[in-house]
Design a protein around this motif. Structure first.
Motif, short mmCIF file in Angstrom:
data_model
loop_
_atom_site.label_atom_id
_atom_site.label_comp_id
_atom_site.label_asym_id
_atom_site.label_seq_id
_atom_site.Cartn_x
_atom_site.Cartn_y
_atom_site.Cartn_z
N GLY A 323 -3.39 -14.67 9.51
CA GLY A 323 -3.80 -15.47 10.65
C GLY A 323 -4.22 -14.58 11.80
N GLY A 324 -5.17 -15.04 12.59
CA GLY A 324 -5.63 -14.22 13.69
C GLY A 324 -6.37 -13.01 13.19
N ALA A 325 -5.94 -11.82 13.60
CA ALA A 325 -6.69 -10.60 13.35
C ALA A 325 -6.10 -9.73 12.25
N HIS A 326 -5.06 -10.19 11.55
CA HIS A 326 -4.31 -9.29 10.69
C HIS A 326 -4.39 -9.67 9.21
N THR A 327 -4.63 -8.66 8.37
CA THR A 327 -4.58 -8.82 6.93
C THR A 327 -3.87 -7.61 6.33
N THR A 328 -3.29 -7.80 5.15
CA THR A 328 -2.68 -6.69 4.42
C THR A 328 -3.21 -6.68 2.99
N ARG A 329 -3.11 -5.52 2.35
CA ARG A 329 -3.63 -5.34 0.99
C ARG A 329 -2.65 -4.44 0.22
N TYR A 330 -2.45 -4.79 -1.06
CA TYR A 330 -1.49 -4.10 -1.91
C TYR A 330 -2.20 -3.77 -3.23
N LEU A 331 -2.29 -2.48 -3.61
CA LEU A 331 -3.09 -2.05 -4.75
C LEU A 331 -2.24 -1.39 -5.84
N HIS A 332 -2.85 -1.23 -7.02
CA HIS A 332 -2.28 -0.54 -8.20
C HIS A 332 -1.02 -1.25 -8.70
N LEU A 333 -1.02 -2.58 -8.63
CA LEU A 333 0.17 -3.35 -8.99
C LEU A 333 0.31 -3.48 -10.51
N ASN A 334 1.54 -3.52 -10.95
CA ASN A 334 1.80 -3.74 -12.37
C ASN A 334 1.75 -5.23 -12.71
N LYS A 335 2.30 -6.06 -11.81
CA LYS A 335 2.34 -7.50 -12.04
C LYS A 335 2.21 -8.24 -10.72
N VAL A 336 1.37 -9.27 -10.69
CA VAL A 336 1.19 -10.10 -9.50
C VAL A 336 2.00 -11.38 -9.67
N LEU A 337 2.76 -11.75 -8.66
CA LEU A 337 3.68 -12.89 -8.74
C LEU A 337 3.22 -14.10 -7.93
N HIS A 365 -0.12 1.41 -3.11
CA HIS A 365 -1.06 1.66 -2.02
C HIS A 365 -1.01 0.44 -1.10
N PHE A 366 -0.68 0.65 0.17
CA PHE A 366 -0.48 -0.44 1.14
C PHE A 366 -1.42 -0.25 2.32
N GLU A 367 -2.15 -1.32 2.67
CA GLU A 367 -3.09 -1.28 3.79
C GLU A 367 -2.75 -2.36 4.81
N PHE A 368 -3.03 -2.06 6.09
CA PHE A 368 -2.91 -3.02 7.18
C PHE A 368 -4.22 -2.99 7.96
N HIS A 369 -4.86 -4.18 8.12
CA HIS A 369 -6.14 -4.26 8.81
C HIS A 369 -5.99 -5.10 10.08
N ILE A 370 -6.58 -4.62 11.17
CA ILE A 370 -6.62 -5.37 12.43
C ILE A 370 -8.08 -5.60 12.79
N LYS A 371 -8.46 -6.87 12.90
CA LYS A 371 -9.84 -7.26 13.18
C LYS A 371 -10.82 -6.61 12.20
#
Length: 446
Positions: A323-337, A365-371
């Motif tokens: 919501g608003g300006a923030h997103t996160t991303r998670y990579l190289h996962l073994n299993k998505v729940l 691998h963890f990412e945080f994005h603002i705008k």
């Protein structure tokens, strides 16, 4: 090579919480007012948004993606080497822009004077393009272009009659907007138990425009939900966060780490990292945590799952919109729940870490994005469920007063409206003495 399938539009419907779809407690009351259809959204503009600087003799083949198309088929049909597609996917691993393809998306394949493939242009919307430009060594460079945009404003009003979800859909809100309202106000009330027929909601929706063309991007700018005994508020400030009428955050604080304990950082955030596999310098838009395969991965904030994918280089991944300006991303996962469209709570287990895609070993691998811009998630100034800074509180409250007037008096749904200032108001007669400005626009850029 793994064939990259294009997601068909609408194949992954957004999930809606049961609290929104359940009818409200009361069974009688005023009917929801009928809403006129929303504004017509123009199609994609065929005009370029930047000067490519290429000689006139170079050629570009324009393609509109159809359902069932794959990138490999598009390249083969247009004489572009699959080896270049491999390298483009490698360049896209830190951005995942090509993962957003769906029917109707426009691509341009460019060829030089010797009829050799030279670049791929992805037209995201009328204001944005992503370009993959071929370098002398055969690799591709990711570039992004963005035109100036402005926002025009629409007011939507409605009354609860049945479930909040059905009432909001009838008033003109879409599923994603309703989910965000639930996310913003869900900590203050139970949408199934606390609402009654006749409770009122008002929403200001911003529509992004490039010239006279819509980009199809919207944002919630203000929300009020009035019950018999209380009114709940959420106002978007210029920092992209949402606050109540007193300037206090309506969202819980973010977790700093996406795991229950802190793991060693095996590769830090770096805009110019030397890649350990390719030896090329490319941005590293997140942090790598040395998690053993199967480590539970936690969402660092409340949000909605926008994408679940499997990229040949990034591996299995999840994108969450907070919501608003923030997103996160998670990579190289073994299993998505979790599934695309699911509503997620802060601290919820969403995946198990792994070693999928191109990787030198198990890690997250963890990412945080603002705008829309990646930041170092371990050091960035992320929301902490605080409040508007005192120095900006007066400006925030002036904006709140203006938006409350707009939501109450502006024409709703049939026109795009915005008020530059509150109208004159006569407290004695309770009548507006000056009409709101019509067809004005907010010229602020994205």
């Amino acid at each position: 090579m793994a064939v990259i399938s294009l997601l068909a539009a609408g194949l992954l419907p957004l999930q809606t919480s049961s609290a929104l779809t359940e009818p409200s407690s009361s069974k009688a009351g005023p009917q929801t007012a009928n809403a006129s259809p929303g504004p017509e959204i123009p199609g994609l503009s065929a005009e370029p948004i930047h000067d490519t600087g290429e000689p006139a003799s170079d050629t570009a083949r324009e393609i509109e993606v159809r359902e069932g198309d794959t990138l490999s088929e598009i390249f083969q049909a247009n004489g572009a080497p699959l080896s270049d597609l491999h390298r483009i996917m490698e360049a896209d691993a830190e951005f995942l822009a090509l993962e957003t393809l769906k029917p109707g998306t426009r691509l341009s394949l460019h060829f030089n004077q010797e009829n050799r493939f030279s670049k791929l242009t992805l037209h995201l919307d009328p204001a944005r393009e992503v370009v993959y430009l071929k370098r002398e060594d055969g690799s591709f460079e990711h570039q992004q272009y963005e035109a100036d945009t402005r926002w025009v404003t629409e007011v939507i009003r409605g009354r609860v009659d049945g479930s909040f979800y059905a009432s909001a859909i009838q008033a003109g809100l879409n599923r994603a907007q309703i989910q965000l309202i639930d996310q913003l106000l869900g900590n203050q009330l139970n949408f199934r138990k606390d609402l009654r027929v006749g409770d009122e909601f008002r929403v200001i929706v911003g529509h992004e425009m490039a010239g006279e063309t819509s980009t199809n991007n919207t944002r919630l700018q203000a929300v009020t939900l009035h019950r018999a005994s209380k009114t709940h508020y959420a106002f978007r400030f210029h920092d992209g966060n949402y606050y109540d009428e007193d300037g206090n955050s309506v969202s819980p604080a973010f977790l700093r780490w996406p795991t229950s304990k802190r793991y060693r950082v095996s590769s830090p955030f770096n805009k110019n990292r030397l890649h350990p596999v390719t030896g090329r310098r490319r941005p590293h838009n997140g942090v790598d945590l040395a998690t053993p395969s199967g480590t539970p991965v936690l969402s660092t904030g409340d949000g909605i799952v926008r994408r679940v994918g499997n990229h040949p280089y990034a591996g299995r991944y999840i994108d969450i919109d907070h919501g608003g300006a923030h997103t996160t991303r998670y990579l190289h996962l073994n299993k998505v729940l979790v599934r695309s469209g699911a509503q997620i709570q802060r601290g919820q287990k969403i995946a198990l870490s792994g070693n999928t895609g191109r990787s030198t070993g198990p890690h997250l691998h963890f990412e945080f994005h603002i705008k829309g811009q990646p930041v170092d998630p371990l050091t960035a100034d992320i929301p902490t469920a605080a409040a508007i800074p005192k120095a900006e509180l007066a400006a925030f409250q002036r904006k709140v007063d203006e938006q409350l007037v707009v939501m109450k008096y502006a024409g709703s749904r049939s026109e795009l409206l915005v008020s530059k200032a509150p109208p004159l108001f006569d407290q004695n007669t309770a009548r507006v003495r000056q009409p709101l400005l019509r067809h004005a626009t907010d010229s602020s850029t994205r």
